[in-house]
Design a protein around this motif. Structure first.
Motif, PDB file in Angstrom:
ATOM      1  N   THR A  71       0.809  -1.052  -0.047  1.00  0.00           N
ATOM      2  CA  THR A  71       0.063   0.050  -0.044  1.00  0.00           C
ATOM      3  C   THR A  71       0.937   1.143   0.040  1.00  0.00           C
ATOM      4  O   THR A  71       2.009   1.379   0.799  1.00  0.00           O
ATOM      5  CB  THR A  71      -0.957   0.067   1.168  1.00  0.00           C
ATOM      6  N   LEU A  72       0.689   2.068  -0.820  1.00  0.00           N
ATOM      7  CA  LEU A  72       1.406   3.381  -1.115  1.00  0.00           C
ATOM      8  C   LEU A  72       0.977   4.551  -0.168  1.00  0.00           C
ATOM      9  O   LEU A  72      -0.488   4.576  -0.199  1.00  0.00           O
ATOM     10  CB  LEU A  72       1.703   3.745  -2.566  1.00  0.00           C
ATOM     11  N   ASN A  73       1.493   5.160   0.623  1.00  0.00           N
ATOM     12  CA  ASN A  73       1.335   6.281   1.325  1.00  0.00           C
ATOM     13  C   ASN A  73       1.513   7.414   0.954  1.00  0.00           C
ATOM     14  O   ASN A  73       2.682   7.566   0.302  1.00  0.00           O
ATOM     15  CB  ASN A  73       1.929   6.220   2.782  1.00  0.00           C
ATOM     16  N   GLU A  74       0.834   8.525   1.073  1.00  0.00           N
ATOM     17  CA  GLU A  74       1.022   9.710   0.486  1.00  0.00           C
ATOM     18  C   GLU A  74       1.909  10.690   1.190  1.00  0.00           C
ATOM     19  O   GLU A  74       1.619  10.638   2.452  1.00  0.00           O
ATOM     20  CB  GLU A  74      -0.341  10.462   0.461  1.00  0.00           C
ATOM     21  N   SER A  75       3.012  11.022   0.889  1.00  0.00           N
ATOM     22  CA  SER A  75       4.015  11.718   1.453  1.00  0.00           C
ATOM     23  C   SER A  75       3.923  13.201   1.369  1.00  0.00           C
ATOM     24  O   SER A  75       3.726  14.032   2.554  1.00  0.00           O
ATOM     25  CB  SER A  75       5.523  11.385   1.130  1.00  0.00           C
ATOM     26  N   VAL A  76       3.716  13.849   0.121  1.00  0.00           N
ATOM     27  CA  VAL A  76       3.232  14.979  -0.282  1.00  0.00           C
ATOM     28  C   VAL A  76       2.242  14.984  -1.210  1.00  0.00           C
ATOM     29  O   VAL A  76       1.838  13.885  -1.832  1.00  0.00           O
ATOM     30  CB  VAL A  76       4.378  15.824  -0.619  1.00  0.00           C
ATOM     31  N   SER A  77       1.369  16.026  -1.539  1.00  0.00           N
ATOM     32  CA  SER A  77       0.131  16.152  -2.433  1.00  0.00           C
ATOM     33  C   SER A  77       0.734  15.622  -3.798  1.00  0.00           C
ATOM     34  O   SER A  77       1.526  16.040  -4.541  1.00  0.00           O
ATOM     35  CB  SER A  77      -0.300  17.536  -2.745  1.00  0.00           C
ATOM     36  N   GLY A  78       0.047  14.237  -3.934  1.00  0.00           N
ATOM     37  CA  GLY A  78       0.378  13.681  -5.451  1.00  0.00           C
ATOM     38  C   GLY A  78       1.804  12.963  -5.484  1.00  0.00           C
ATOM     39  O   GLY A  78       1.839  12.160  -6.315  1.00  0.00           O
TER      40      GLY A  78
END
Length: 174
Positions: A125-132
């Motif tokens: 599962t990929l987690n959002e670090s910054v917008s986009g």
């Protein structure tokens, strides 16, 4: 004096032919056995149903193209501490609108798989670090060519529906 000290008889020719064809037959049987015991040659266990859903996949691709989103994936590959042929892959996935703004809040899942080898698939599962920008780390069991599929589904769609966004890439792990 010829090649042989005694003349070749019809019986020797007959036995030679039988021996030749016995060797060829045993080699063929061995190759058939090994080919059937290894990869069965199928990429999908349910090709018929997937074929029926092909028009839905085409429609999903049209909807995705209408979104105008741009995507790219970057990889940082490092040797794993768990074995010589294993690699740790740090995945950074950028998802942007046509305007260049980051697409936020998407539940993304990345799957690494090898079509010719079953049982080595890895999902993260990929987690959002910054917008986009979405990040994730996965450990792959073998070197070589891997397929990467990143998908997202909106909360409103049912699990069997086509993903709202799908990204595919080929990754070479060395």
């Amino acid at each position: 004096m010829g090649l042989f000290s005694t003349p070749i008889t019809g019986r020797q020719v007959f036995l030679g032919l039988i021996l030749f064809f016995a060797i060829m037959l045993s080699a063929d049987v061995a190759l058939i056995y090994w080919s059937l015991k290894t990869h069965p040659g199928t990429v999908s266990d349910d090709a018929y149903r997937e074929g029926l859903a092909y028009n839905q996949k085409i429609e999903a691709a049209r909807r995705q193209a209408a979104l105008g989103w741009k995507a790219d994936a970057d990889f940082e590959i490092t040797p794993s501490l768990n074995g010589a042929s294993r690699r740790t892959v740090a995945l950074t996935f950028n998802l942007r609108e046509a305007t260049g703004a980051g697409v936020s809040g998407q539940p993304l899942v990345a799957t690494f798989f090898r079509p010719a080898t079953r049982g080595l698939d890895e999902r993260v599962t990929l987690n959002e670090s910054v917008s986009g920008t979405y990040v994730g780390v996965v450990e792959l069991a073998q070197l070589g060519q891997w397929r990467l599929v990143i998908e997202t589904q909106s909360e409103a769609t049912e699990p069997s529906a086509a993903p709202a966004f799908r990204y595919e890439d080929i990754v070479i792990i060395e």
